[in-house]
Design an enzyme around this catalytic site. Structure first.
Site: not given
Lengths: 101, 474
Positions: B400-402, B441
């Site tokens: 997700n965040d990456v 996050a």
């Protein structure tokens, strides 16, 4: 303060040793592909288990009638050994997967 | 004559002990170096283990000072402890699932820290008055305890038992004051020649509490950095033990890990484009908690399994982006099956590995390697980013965040500035997720609202198994 100073002077060879070891550590790790970061962290984790030698020394140097110290020392040996053995075995398991087909 | 013989034997056993430590130190250095190359890595680890065995055995049989006694009972306790530790370590390491690896490393690290702390507790009374030795004892005790309790918290966080960061108000100040108090307290104990063991146990308890406070506020996404840092802490604690006993192998091992762990921590922080301080003092969570990043608006669309199978079947190039969700769902085998199937059909497949995907650096590589994915197919971020515009389909599995473009476009986003996999450049982006919940996050992902993005909802293993079946039937 003076005692500490004297101690540092007496240990100056070890201080040189430490400085060099720090640079060896950096040199040895530098340029490692990120593929190997986890196994490397795990392998390094096993190596700091060398602290178990300190725990063995505690046991060896404690008189048999100091029960409290012996108990703490024995726990320390158990924990340190888990760190060493578990660390190396789990790293081996990780690296086993990287073998060429 | 007899005393002379005894002396000679003492000298040579001392020499043999030092020689074993030298061998141990060399194997650690060469072993670590060999671990930097995939071809020699396994042998390097073995070499380190052999060196460790030599150093431990030498200590058991050759170590001798005027205090050393080797009563049968004590040696029995010693060997029993070694045996118990070996059994526990061996069995846990053999039985744990590959997906639980980060937790396990964290736990083993905690054990080492606890060992260092206990050495400090036991050596205190023998070294009263020797301020040099006392300062190393205190340092080993404090650092070892912090590493121990910190690792346990990191373990619980990775384990999912403690998902959300817990923050006291003004915790950076509280933590800083606590740290300062720990240092002042230890320095005072050494310099005043205090011999109260109650105070020593107070210091021990305070260090444990600091370790908890140290890791508690840090978000789960930053756990890799924390584990790496705690790893170098334990190395440092071991090195202080080496200082105390003038034991060269403890010094080499400890310092090597201390400096290597610190370097690894810095590399990982760089990968996230953040400073170590901001990780430790949690600017990440704070700005996310304030919720001041741009509100995401738009609609998402989803794709069904047969459409996706057709899309992939007729693509030229597919890039798979694995994340922690892949590990949780244990989908590493089915994803490899998907890869083989696509390649059979002439589709080029690669894996894009973000340096901090998963819960540890290289976590994804280990996981994929478990299902026999060729490591030549795992491409690092810098190398694969320029190729996304020639990629037909990007399949994001549990990451997700990456892959959140907000890291490049939205200065108010907590992850702004973090290098990401630029998957939004590809022609089609397929995101496999269980639900629309935010990533580790805790922030929304604007990629999901991209018109080129289709959501492929479902548990990674189940969804990918269906995809493989659909592809086979084409």
């Amino acid at each position: 303060m003076e005692a500490l100073f004297n101690f540092l002077v007496a240990q100056r060879e070890i201080i040189y040793f430490i400085l060099l070891a720090i640079f060896v550590g950096i040199e040895v790790i530098g340029g490692v592909p990120s593929v190997l970061h986890t196994p490397l962290m795990s392998g390094a984790n096993a190596i700091h288990g060398v602290v178990v030698i300190g725990a063995i020394i505690v046991l060896l140097d404690t008189p048999i009638d100091h029960i409290g110290t012996l108990v703490l020392g024995a726990i320390a040996v158990v924990l340190g050994t888990i760190n060493v053995v578990g660390g190396f075995v789990v790293t081996d398991r990780m690296l086993e997967m990287f073998k060429k087909k | 004559m007899q005393t002379q013989l005894l002396e000679i034997s003492t000298i040579s056993s001392k020499g043999l002990l030092e020689l074993s430590y030298l061998i141990g130190s060399i194997t650690f250095i060469i072993g670590l170096k060999m671990m930097g190359n995939p071809k020699s890595a396994r042998k390097g680890n073995m070499l380190g283990a052999v060196g460790m065995a030599i150093a431990v055995a030498a200590t058991l049989f050759l170590y001798k000072t005027e205090h050393t006694t080797k009563e049968g009972l004590k040696m029995g306790i010693l060997f029993a402890s070694l045996l118990i530790g070996t059994l526990i370590g061996w069995l846990t390491a053999k039985r744990v699932q590959m997906t639980k690896m980060p937790e396990l490393v964290s736990m083993f690290n905690g054990m080492g820290g606890a060992c260092a702390a206990l050495i400090g507790l036991t050596e205190f009374e023998h070294n009263l008055g020797n301020k040099g030795a006392l300062s190393f004892i205190m340092a080993g005790l404090v650092i070892g305890s912090v590493s121990f309790s910190g690792s346990i918290i990191a373990y619980l966080k990775l384990n999912g038992s403690m998902r959300n960061p817990i923050r006291l108000p003004k915790y950076p100040i509280i933590n800083f004051v606590l740290l300062l108090a720990l240092i002042v307290f230890s320095v005072w104990m050494v310099s005043s020649g205090c011999s109260e063991s109650t105070l020593l146990y107070t210091l021990f308890a305070a260090s444990l509490i600091y370790g908890v406070f140290f890791v508690m506020p840090i978000g789960g996404a930053d756990m890799p950095v924390v584990i790496s840092l705690l790893n170098s802490f334990t190395g440092l604690a071991a090195a202080f033990g080496g200082f105390l006993y003038d034991n060269k192998v403890m010094l080499t091992g400890g310092i090597l890990v201390g400096s290597a762990g610190t370097l690894l921590t810095i590399v990982m922080c760089k990968a996230m484009n953040r400073s170590l301080l901001s990780v430790l003092f949690g600017s990440f969570g704070e700005s996310a908690a304030q919720g001041d990043q741009a509100e995401v608006k738009g609609s998402i669309k989803d794709i069904n399994v047969s459409d996706l199978a057709v899309l992939m079947n007729y693509s030229k190039k597919v890039v798979i982006v694995p994340g922690y969700g892949l590990a949780v769902a244990q989908a590493q085998h089915v994803i490899h099956e998907l890869e083989l199937l696509l390649e059979e059909r002439g589709v080029e497949v690669a894996y894009a590995i973000h340096p901090v995907a998963g819960r540890m650096p290289g976590h994804m590589n280990v996981l994929l390697a478990e299902s026999n994915v060729d490591y030549g197919k795992m491409i690092e971020m810098e190398e694969i980013n320029p190729t996304f515009d020639q990629t037909d389909v990007v399949l994001v599995v549990g990451a997700n965040d990456v892959v959140n473009p907000a890291a490049k476009t939205d200065p108010s986003s907590p992850i702004y500035g973090m290098p990401i996999l630029e998957v939004d450049k590809a022609k089609h982006i397929i995101v496999n997720k269980r639900s629309m919940s935010a990533g580790y996050a805790g922030i929304d992902n604007i990629l999901f609202y991209d018109p080129k993005t289709s959501m492929f909802f479902g548990d990674a293993k189940k969804a990918l198994t269906e995809l493989v079946a659909a592809l086979k039937s084409l």
